[in-house]
Design an enzyme around this catalytic site. Structure first.
Site, PDB file in Angstrom:
ATOM      1  N   GLU A 301     -45.839   0.804 -81.717  1.00  0.00           N
ATOM      2  CA  GLU A 301     -46.884   0.062 -82.428  1.00  0.00           C
ATOM      3  C   GLU A 301     -48.150   0.888 -82.578  1.00  0.00           C
ATOM      4  O   GLU A 301     -48.696   1.049 -83.679  1.00  0.00           O
ATOM      5  CB  GLU A 301     -47.196  -1.235 -81.679  1.00  0.00           C
ATOM      6  CG  GLU A 301     -48.273  -2.086 -82.343  1.00  0.00           C
ATOM      7  CD  GLU A 301     -47.797  -2.682 -83.651  1.00  0.00           C
ATOM      8  OE1 GLU A 301     -48.246  -2.187 -84.705  1.00  0.00           O
ATOM      9  OE2 GLU A 301     -46.998  -3.628 -83.632  1.00  0.00           O
ATOM     10  N   ASP A 305     -49.782   2.446 -86.073  1.00  0.00           N
ATOM     11  CA  ASP A 305     -51.085   1.994 -86.558  1.00  0.00           C
ATOM     12  C   ASP A 305     -52.065   3.144 -86.716  1.00  0.00           C
ATOM     13  O   ASP A 305     -52.768   3.259 -87.735  1.00  0.00           O
ATOM     14  CB  ASP A 305     -51.675   0.966 -85.590  1.00  0.00           C
ATOM     15  CG  ASP A 305     -50.861  -0.311 -85.505  1.00  0.00           C
ATOM     16  OD1 ASP A 305     -50.002  -0.528 -86.378  1.00  0.00           O
ATOM     17  OD2 ASP A 305     -51.090  -1.092 -84.562  1.00  0.00           O
ATOM     18  N   SER A 553     -46.478  -4.824 -89.273  1.00  0.00           N
ATOM     19  CA  SER A 553     -47.307  -3.994 -88.403  1.00  0.00           C
ATOM     20  C   SER A 553     -47.846  -2.785 -89.154  1.00  0.00           C
ATOM     21  O   SER A 553     -48.938  -2.296 -88.861  1.00  0.00           O
ATOM     22  CB  SER A 553     -46.498  -3.502 -87.199  1.00  0.00           C
ATOM     23  OG  SER A 553     -46.202  -4.536 -86.314  1.00  0.00           O
ATOM     24  N   ASP A 617     -47.884 -16.440-103.984  1.00  0.00           N
ATOM     25  CA  ASP A 617     -46.712 -17.023-103.338  1.00  0.00           C
ATOM     26  C   ASP A 617     -46.825 -16.816-101.832  1.00  0.00           C
ATOM     27  O   ASP A 617     -47.445 -15.852-101.372  1.00  0.00           O
ATOM     28  CB  ASP A 617     -45.411 -16.411-103.876  1.00  0.00           C
ATOM     29  CG  ASP A 617     -45.373 -14.899-103.768  1.00  0.00           C
ATOM     30  OD1 ASP A 617     -45.245 -14.389-102.637  1.00  0.00           O
ATOM     31  OD2 ASP A 617     -45.495 -14.222-104.804  1.00  0.00           O
TER      32      ASP A 617
END
Length: 638
Positions: A301, A305, A553, A617
């Protein structure tokens, strides 16, 4: 520190006649794993905490306040508040404090036993069980969890009618906020450790290592790189002009941590001038870039990032890493918010031990022994790739936190959250059952929080279709992960979204293709996400090798980088940062500034979910950013 509330208040105010008692909270059933074992001893002591209602923090008022500074048609657009103004405007009233203190005093409790927290948000009393039962017209019992943990709670409690408007929550009462072996990975009902592998609604997926890296645009359907993203979103901005005035924050929760060598390996391939660069670490509640636990579940993660966030804004723009929680306790979104806004901190009774890290960590002498309250100045843009299921948390907890995101918006902060990776399902592809439980074979859609909070910007995921080029439209992500989206069960539709939500429902959900009760069909609830960016086939350096990673993510930090450069351009010409963007991006002036995504669905809960279609949407929101169109529009705004 706590302060004694002056006895003089009683001398200048008339006594309040106690009004009829009304129910303030009730629990319909015991949480899984708990059973009642006995009445609590009447002479035992309970730390009663009364959380006072914040004035002006209802959803309608917050919308009005934010529209005043965040809607492009407002004459006050960009005139963001100071922290002092925020603290003063939302501080609980003297009337609320007086009402609660007078009631407790008139109930026979000596005034000098009652204290008010320094934030004026909490009234505290160490009461015997007998006193608490009399005050709240209830019975306290001891409950035991299957793990052996005991907890004190009641089934329902009451307050005088005149006190009810002034009290938001009372603890301990109906909530089961016991710490369930927080340091054990065997208990899955604890939410506090949002950074632990497997927790949170957004977890990037590692699809395997790759030996050959393509950096040519013709291969973007197989591998996404910074060059692909710049081409997809017409993100041409050679270098920042106001980097010393600008700020971009990326949030990680311990034990998630980047590996310095991974950053350098990525930068050597895609942004060579960044080799050796690191984010600026802002440690919150003992947050540390740990190097004890390794592997994709602990490094993927943060590596993802930071590699893309830093590469897209270039070396001239500082990126701040908000690393939250120590290795022993962990942390939650409230811990982050405590550090960003001193007026939010309520460590003397407000944070919830089930969902939040409670510091100082008295249970572990090796844990963090401080408490970070108002220690940071928020970055202009903050991206977070973590989340909960909305159903994991109570409506009161989410409302309290959502109001804080509105305050950050008033301060001029853009808050982004990933929308989830399981379509209309929640964490781990869990769906809701009629009794409120969550299972993988559930049939009811399970929205994501904070994405359903109307005061953050929720980011979904798209993909370059297999064998397509970057010059062809993307679709909703349907490779490995599905873009989280749907309708909140807690929050009403905000004003800025009413038109597009009504249009989508009338065109595509009238009549609904699903049986009643499968999702919130009221047409009056917050829809998410707000916009999207690519979330498939990201080339990421993790633990010494390259692999392909999927997830919203990835989408959130990419959007954060784009918005950070828009802030840079505005700051360079003397304008304010864009702050809370939702009223702006949904406004008529910004129609056509996003790449509309019209194909794909977000399956989950045994269904195909919703459809991406022309216009808004609940799969990809308004679409993906078109920097070439967004930049001039935001430069023209006040």
């Amino acid at each position: 520190m706590l302060v004694l509330f002056s006895l003089a208040l009683a001398a200048v105010a008339s006594a309040q006649t106690l009004s009829p008692s009304v129910q303030h909270g009730k629990r319909s059933a015991l949480p899984a794993g708990w059973s009642r074992v006995r009445r609590h001893a009447p002479d035992a002591v309970l730390p009663l905490r009364f959380g006072l209602t914040q004035p002006n923090a209802d959803m309608n008022t917050l919308q009005e306040l934010l529209n005043d500074v965040a809607h492009p048609d407002s004459p006050n657009y960009g005139d963001h508040w100071t922290p002092a103004r925020v603290a003063e405007y939302f501080a609980p009233s003297k009337e609320a404090i007086h009402a609660v203190l007078s009631w407790i005093s008139e109930s026979g409790v000596a005034r000098d036993r009652v204290r008010v927290g320094k934030t004026k948000g909490w009234v505290m009393l160490n009461a015997t069980v007998a006193e608490a039962e009399s005050l709240l017209n209830t019975e306290y019992h001891v409950y035991e969890h299957d793990s052996g943990t005991e907890h004190v709670a009641c089934d329902a409690y009451h307050l005088p009618a005149h006190v009810v408007p002034h009290v938001e929550i009372v603890s301990p009462t109906i909530d089961f906020n016991a710490i369930l072996n927080k340091r054990s990975t065997s208990v899955t009902s604890t939410h506090v450790r949002v950074g632990q592998p497997g927790t949170g609604t957004v977890n990037p997926v590692f699809a395997g290592k790759i030996s050959t890296i393509f950096d040519e645009l013709e291969h973007c359907d197989k591998q996404i790189t910074p060059a692909c993203l710049r081409a997809l979103y017409k993100f041409v901005y050679p270098f920042p002009l106001a980097g010393n005035k600008n700020s971009y924050g990326i949030v990680e929760y311990t034990p998630q941590a980047y590996v310095p060598a991974d950053l350098d390996q990525f930068f050597a391939n895609f942004s060579s001038d960044l080799v050796g660069s690191r984010p600026v670490l802002e440690s919150i509640d003992g947050g540390v870039v740990q190097d004890v636990q390794r592997g994709f579940n602990f490094n993927g993660e943060s590596d993802l990032d930071l590699q893309y966030g830093m590469a897209l804004v270039t070396k001239r723009q500082k990126v701040t890493l908000y690393q939250v929680g120590d290795l022993s306790m962990g942390a939650s979104f409230n811990n982050l918010l405590d550090a960003l806004d001193g007026s939010f901190c309520s460590f003397d009774g407000g944070d919830d031990p089930l969902n939040d890290g409670i510091y100082p960590d008295v249970a572990d002498p090796t844990g963090y022994q401080g408490n970070d309250c108002g220690t940071l100045t928020p970055a202009h843009v903050i991206s977070t790739s973590y989340g909960y299921n909305e159903a994991d948390l109570s409506p009161a907890y989410t409302a309290r936190q959502c109001a804080e995101y509105a305050k950050l918006g008033l301060l001029g902060v853009t808050v982004l959250y990933s929308s989830g990776d399981h379509g209309v399902a929640g964490n781990g592809a869990n769906c809701l059952n009629p009794d409120g439980s969550q299972t993988t074979d559930g049939k009811i859609f399970n929205p994501s929080f904070p994405s359903t909070c109307p005061f953050i910007t929720s980011v979904g995921a798209t993909q370059v279709n297999p064998n397509a080029t970057i010059f062809e439209p993307e679709s909703a992500c349907e490779q490995v992960i599905f873009s989280g989206g749907g309708f909140s069960n807690y929050f009403a539709v905000p004003d800025y979204q009413k038109g597009v939500v009504e249009g989508y429902i009338n065109s595509h959900l009238n009549p609904s293709p699903y049986a009643a009760g499968i999702y919130n069909t009221s047409g009056t609830s917050r829809a998410y996400p707000d916009l999207s960016a690519n979330g498939a086939n990201y080339v990421v350096a993790v633990d010494g090798g390259f692999g392909l990673v999927y997830g919203t993510s990835a989408s959130s930090p990419v959007v954060g980088a784009i918005l950070t450069m828009i802030n840079d351009a505005r700051l360079a010409i003397g304008k304010k940062p864009i702050g809370f963007i939702n009223p702006t991006i949904y406004s008529p002036a910004f129609q056509g500034a996003f790449n509309d995504i019209t194909t794909g669905t977000n399956p989950g809960c045994g269904t195909t979910g919703f459809n991406a279609t022309k216009g808004y949407d609940p799969v990809t929101g308004l679409g993906t950013p078109n920097f070439a169109k967004l930049l001039p529009l935001w430069l023209l705004a006040k």
